[in-house]
Design a protein around this motif. Structure first.
Motif, PDB file in Angstrom:
ATOM      1  N   ASP B 208       0.864  -1.370  -0.134  1.00 17.02           N
ATOM      2  CA  ASP B 208      -0.053   0.226   0.078  1.00 17.02           C
ATOM      3  C   ASP B 208       0.778   1.404  -0.103  1.00 17.02           C
ATOM      4  OD1 ASP B 208      -2.222   1.627   0.024  1.00 17.02           O
ATOM      5  OD2 ASP B 208      -2.409   1.487   2.327  1.00 17.02           O
ATOM      6  N   PRO B 209       0.794   1.856  -1.224  1.00 14.73           N
ATOM      7  CA  PRO B 209       0.391   1.872  -2.453  1.00 14.73           C
ATOM      8  C   PRO B 209       0.815   0.443  -2.937  1.00 14.73           C
ATOM      9  CG  PRO B 209       1.906   3.353  -2.346  1.00 14.73           C
ATOM     10  CD  PRO B 209       1.698   3.319  -1.062  1.00 14.73           C
ATOM     11  N   PRO B 210      -0.010  -0.242  -4.120  1.00 10.71           N
ATOM     12  CA  PRO B 210       0.514  -1.235  -4.476  1.00 10.71           C
ATOM     13  C   PRO B 210       1.679  -1.328  -5.036  1.00 10.71           C
ATOM     14  CG  PRO B 210      -1.612  -0.627  -5.677  1.00 10.71           C
ATOM     15  CD  PRO B 210      -1.160   0.561  -4.735  1.00 10.71           C
ATOM     16  N   PHE B 211       2.040  -1.669  -6.503  1.00 11.48           N
ATOM     17  CA  PHE B 211       3.210  -1.704  -7.119  1.00 11.48           C
ATOM     18  C   PHE B 211       3.915  -0.290  -7.129  1.00 11.48           C
ATOM     19  CE2 PHE B 211       5.606  -3.842 -10.822  1.00 11.48           C
ATOM     20  CZ  PHE B 211       6.977  -3.148 -10.327  1.00 11.48           C
ATOM     21  N   ASP B 212       4.605   0.090  -6.289  1.00 12.69           N
ATOM     22  CA  ASP B 212       5.138   1.407  -6.382  1.00 12.69           C
ATOM     23  C   ASP B 212       6.230   1.634  -5.981  1.00 12.69           C
ATOM     24  OD1 ASP B 212       5.055   4.329  -6.140  1.00 12.69           O
ATOM     25  OD2 ASP B 212       4.998   4.283  -3.682  1.00 12.69           O
ATOM     26  N   SER B 213       7.290   1.607  -6.944  1.00 10.60           N
ATOM     27  CA  SER B 213       8.731   1.518  -7.046  1.00 10.60           C
ATOM     28  C   SER B 213       9.382   2.311  -8.139  1.00 10.60           C
ATOM     29  CB  SER B 213       8.976   0.124  -7.455  1.00 10.60           C
ATOM     30  OG  SER B 213      10.511  -0.110  -7.582  1.00 10.60           O
ATOM     31  N   TYR B 214      10.429   3.059  -7.884  1.00  9.49           N
ATOM     32  CA  TYR B 214      11.009   4.055  -8.803  1.00  9.49           C
ATOM     33  C   TYR B 214      11.479   3.146  -9.951  1.00  9.49           C
ATOM     34  CZ  TYR B 214      10.838   8.110  -5.823  1.00  9.49           C
ATOM     35  OH  TYR B 214      10.286   9.391  -5.220  1.00  9.49           O
ATOM     36  N   PHE B 215      11.647   1.880  -9.921  1.00  7.12           N
ATOM     37  CA  PHE B 215      12.142   1.051 -11.016  1.00  7.12           C
ATOM     38  C   PHE B 215      11.417   0.169 -11.704  1.00  7.12           C
ATOM     39  CE2 PHE B 215      15.360   2.632  -7.559  1.00  7.12           C
ATOM     40  CZ  PHE B 215      16.018   3.335  -8.379  1.00  7.12           C
ATOM     41  N   GLY B 216       9.991   0.202 -11.279  1.00  2.64           N
ATOM     42  CA  GLY B 216       8.940  -0.758 -11.950  1.00  2.64           C
ATOM     43  C   GLY B 216       9.006  -1.310 -13.293  1.00  2.64           C
ATOM     44  N   GLY B 217       9.252  -0.255 -13.771  1.00  2.00           N
ATOM     45  CA  GLY B 217       9.151  -0.503 -15.444  1.00  2.00           C
ATOM     46  C   GLY B 217      10.203  -1.406 -16.283  1.00  2.00           C
ATOM     47  N   ASN B 218      11.225  -1.335 -15.450  1.00  2.00           N
ATOM     48  CA  ASN B 218      12.281  -2.488 -15.712  1.00  2.00           C
ATOM     49  C   ASN B 218      11.871  -3.790 -15.722  1.00  2.00           C
ATOM     50  OD1 ASN B 218      14.721  -0.747 -16.031  1.00  2.00           O
ATOM     51  ND2 ASN B 218      14.563  -0.308 -13.800  1.00  2.00           N
TER      52      ASN B 218
END
Lengths: 156, 742
Positions: B208-218
């Motif tokens: 929470d928040p769910p998929f929250d990452s500065y690098f998620g796009g990778n």
């Protein structure tokens, strides 16, 4: 809040692990949560995650992996009938159908009065006395339709 | 040098470092063992079974402990009873691997048939179709036809938002766990996990928040199927329709190598960027980029782009021709009698900044950078920055990373990944001093706190202790930021840290040095080639602001020349507006925060009649009587390299140099390292720090008193709350009214 309701039990569990290995306490804490709420509620999962300092996603994954952690509310009595091969050879299939009929629910469901939940499970290591089930983790061996009906009728 | 062991793969013998996995050893000699779950940047798990091969080792006599030999004296090879996963087996001396046997061929076919039992085969509508490892490997190794009835397939949810940016298609997922492992091992945001098991196993997030990452796009790049897609690119284009241009990200000072994928769009009358992909540079960003770099590209086709020069007539800005606008600019500058401020932003490429600086000086202007560019310590970084050949990959046990006043994940996300690996995976020591917690704090062996804005005083007080810690280290990297510091105090901090390097004997050593967290792609470069004045005069007759960006206070002046790409609030103040180009519409070079000079290439046509900044500078210069005849940034760079000592050893040819990199990315290897692009545009080159070329004296530092303005300089976050990624005049107006209500 679990931490208020079961403070002592939680402390006892945490004391078993070094502070930097708190994550290891995840399963015992989830059992406490399940005892308290009947199943692992989303709030309880988040709270356990907070206590052991990891992400709720990781705790949720553990709850999802182990069949003995429930993610949905269950009945007062959880009946786990083994339908693995040796039990099946001893008529577990027919026995499970009977259980469904007797309780008026399908496998995986809970009776409307919230008393019984019926599940099928993999081998529970009692093949010599199949068919076998666990009711709230207590074994009942060498069952047939009559013994099952009597057991259900006698439960408070 | 690591110990080498010999392994024979399909008859080819190769010597590889001990510990190399069979799959990597095979790759090195061009034997492409297919994989799905294995990724050369992640730890092996052996989940997908696609890499099954036949592995044998020399038979050892249990009595003599000697290798058993046949009548010809060759070692007898004992093969394992079953096929083994090449991705989890390290090589050993004398190992023999067979990948071309009927058994292996059949195993590959079986695994693919198995993976495809519940795969929807919706390739025609799948974003990955065309660059999909599952598609490619099925074609290469899979069964030609399916034995399964389509209607009997297991169906599952198709558009599951894991967060605001990433969607999951549960049917396509083959449970390789690359995304989970990337988030765990590289990004350290544990927001993805498996749930349930067997057929019910699926990827979930419960954060929470769910998929929250500065690098998620990778995760979408390394996903070997179309299970993970970005909200930005999904259903926007097919991979084979895309053109690609090699570029450099401009959003921070790391200088991540990227590839801009473009496609012809009628709606903009030309090409537009469809997606931004990482481009391999193992010395900069490896194969990763942060989400800001990946998603913030729509501004290049914003409706607020300036297409034509504008001239203020009767109080209103009206469109004009370049001829009129340039003549007006030249006439105004000539009449200003040197009372001119030329202000340059730090997204301006080196060539343009250099030419602007040359022109500014020639007409007697005060040449400076925009007030929010931290130019006060660029010379300190030039002198004591990391060494010419520094490589973050080498940092490990025995080395020290000192982070002072630095929020590395916010200000240089990919450096965060690399420093984290140096500390967590390779055992470098990390000491942090900051007034608040940052994500990097998780890995620190020592944490110090100082009062907000008191970093220079803290370093001065702790100088002895810090110098001792540095002295004990093999290499020392000092990363610092300028939160809550004004220019002069930030300069004092940089100088104090440089003195620590001198005192501990690390100055001028390759893997040691300062690493400043600048805000943009070319902060160091603009300061290098412009040698800007740090103080602005109280007033001027003419202010010429080039790419200074956000609305801010300019010195009072009678005439404003605003050179910009977007119709910013500043444009409203202008007397002349000169429309210029973004990095995507031109070529040039940027100098990263660690002084690596890198080329970027043109991806898009110019919008309207907008021109590159160097062209505008040259046209103005010619109208003022200078005989400049530069045809391209390459020619300007040549002049720049002759003029700016630090750049003397650099040339466009040197910057365009490419080398073999590991792991192989792109080309035929989509399945191996993901859909990141290989580097054909050049890995760039770092210029030497002054301390590497000659002995430098320590700085004589007096820390200036803090100023209110300095203390108010809050942390520069990667994402600012309420900042619009797609510019919209309408939405902006509404947001202001919302804020007023709140």
């Amino acid at each position: 809040m679990l931490r208020e309701k079961r403070a002592q039990d939680i402390e006892k569990v945490l004391a078993k692990y070094p502070p930097e290995r708190r994550r290891s306490a995840v399963m015992p804490l989830l059992y406490i949560a399940q005892e308290e709420y009947g199943y692992c509620t989303p709030e309880a999962i988040r709270e356990v995650a907070e206590i052991i300092g990891c992400d709720p996603t990781e705790v949720k994954s553990i709850v999802g992996f182990y069949t003995m952690f429930y993610e949905q509310p269950v009945g007062k009595y959880v009946i786990d009938v083994c339908d693995d091969l040796p039990c099946a050879l001893r008529g577990a299939d027919r026995f499970v159908s009977h259980c469904e009929k007797k309780l008026g629910i399908r496998v995986g469901e809970t009776t409307p009065d919230g008393k019984f939940t019926l599940n099928t499970v993999m081998c529970i290591a009692a093949c010599d006395r199949a068919p076998v089930l666990q009711i709230n983790k207590q074994y009942r061996y060498a069952l047939d339709e009559q013994t099952f009906d009597r057991m259900i009728d006698e439960l408070p | 040098m690591a110990e080498l062991v010999n392994v024979t793969i399909d008859g080819v013998t190769v010597a590889v470092p001990k510990g190399t996995l069979v799959v990597d050893a095979a790759k090195k000699i061009g034997n492409h063992i297919p994989v799905f779950c294995y990724h050369p940047k992640l730890k092996p798990v052996g989940m997908c079974r696609m890499c099954l091969v036949d592995i044998g080792t020399p038979k050892i006599d249990p009595a003599t402990k000697q290798v058993v030999r046949d009548e010809n004296g060759n070692p007898v090879i004992q093969f394992m009873p079953k096929l083994t996963t090449a991705c989890t087996t390290p090589v050993s001396e004398g190992m023999v691997v067979r990948t071309a046997t009927e058994q292996v061929r059949a195993a590959r076919e079986d695994i693919l048939e198995f993976l495809l039992t519940s795969h929807p085969l919706d390739c025609p509508i799948c974003d990955k179709g065309g660059e999909c490892p599952l598609q490619n490997l099925t074609l290469a190794h899979g069964p030609g036809v399916s034995r399964f009835d389509y209607d009997a397939k297991f169906h599952n949810e198709k558009h599951v938002p894991l967060g605001e940016l990433i969607f999951l298609d549960r049917e396509r997922c083959i449970q390789c766990s690359r995304c989970i492992r990337f988030q765990d091992e590289i990004a350290d945001d544990h927001v993805l996990q498996f749930h349930d098991r067997g057929r019910g196993m699926e990827i979930i997030t419960f954060s929470d928040p769910p998929f929250d990452s500065y690098f998620g796009g990778n995760t979408t790049d390394i996903c070997p199927v179309g299970a993970l897609t970005t909200a930005d690119f999904r259903f926007k284009a097919r991979p084979w329709e895309l053109q690609s241009a090699q570029s450099i990200c401009t959003h921070c000072a790391v200088g991540c190598n990227i590839t801009l994928n473009t496609r012809l769009e009628t709606r903009h009358g030309g090409f537009e960027i469809k997606r931004v992909m990482p481009r391999q540079n193992e010395w900069v960003n490896e194969i990763w980029i942060c989400d800001k770099g990946r998603y913030v590209h729509h501004f290049t086709r914003s409706e607020d782009r300036l297409h034509l020069p504008l001239i203020r007539r009767e109080g209103r800005l009206v469109e004009s021709t370049w001829q009129q606008a340039l003549q007006l600019v030249a006439d105004t500058l000539r009449a200003a009698d040197g009372e001119i401020v030329l202000m340059v932003g730090d997204r301006i490429p080196n060539e343009d900044a250099y030419l602007l600086g040359q022109l500014g000086r020639a007409i007697g202007a005060r040449v400076s950078v925009s007030p929010n560019v931290p130019s006060h310590y660029a010379d300190v970084a030039r002198a004591f920055g990391v060494g010419k050949d520094a490589d973050f990959k080498r940092l490990g046990r025995g080395d020290l990373v000192l982070a002072v006043n630095a929020d590395v994940e916010e200000q240089a996300p990919v450096w965060f990944l690399r420093l984290r690996q140096a500390v967590v995976d390779r055992g470098a020591q990390l000491i942090i001093a900051h007034h608040r917690s940052t994500k990097l704090h998780r890995y620190a062996s020592a944490i110090h706190r100082f009062e907000v804005g008191r970093a220079p005083e803290w370093v001065q007080q702790q100088a002895e202790t810090l110098a001792q810690a540095l002295q004990a280290a093999r290499h020392a990297l000092i990363v610092f930021g300028d939160e809550h510091l004004d220019g002069p105090r930030a300069r004092a901090l940089a100088q104090l840290l440089a003195n620590l390097l001198l005192q501990s004997g690390h100055a001028g050593r390759s893997d040691s040095g300062l690493l400043p967290l600048y805000p943009h792609a070319n902060t160091q470069g603009v300061c290098d080639v412009l040698s800007p004045h740090t103080a602005l005069p109280p007033a001027a007759r003419v202010v010429w602001a080039v790419g200074v960006g956000d609305p801010q206070e300019l010195p009072p002046a009678g005439f404003y020349i605003i050179q910009e790409v977007l119709h910013t609030a500043l444009v409203e103040q202008a007397d002349v507006v000169l429309p210029s180009l973004t990095f995507a519409e031109r070529e040039g070079t940027f100098t990263s925060g660690d002084r690596r000079v890198q080329r970027f290439y043109r991806a898009l046509p110019a919008p309207g009649e907008a021109k590159p900044d160097w062209w505008i500078a040259q046209e103005v210069a010619r109208r003022l009587g200078f005989e400049w005849r530069y045809n391209s940034p390459a020619e300007i760079f040549e002049a720049l390299a002759k003029d700016v000592p630090a750049y003397a050893e650099l040339s466009y040819a040197a910057l365009s140099r490419v080398v073999e990199q590991w792991p192989p990315i792109g080309r035929e290897d989509l399945y191996y390292g993901g859909t990141a692009y290989d580097n054909t545009g050049g890995i760039g080159a770092r210029y030497a720090a002054e301390a590497e070329t000659r002995a430098l004296p320590p700085y004589d530092v007096t820390i200036p008193e803090p100023t209110i303005a300095g203390l108010k300089r809050g942390p520069r976050m990667l994402y600012r709350d309420g900042e619009l990624i797609r510019r919209s005049a309408l939405l902006r107006a509404r947001m202001v009214s919302l804020q007023q209500v709140a």
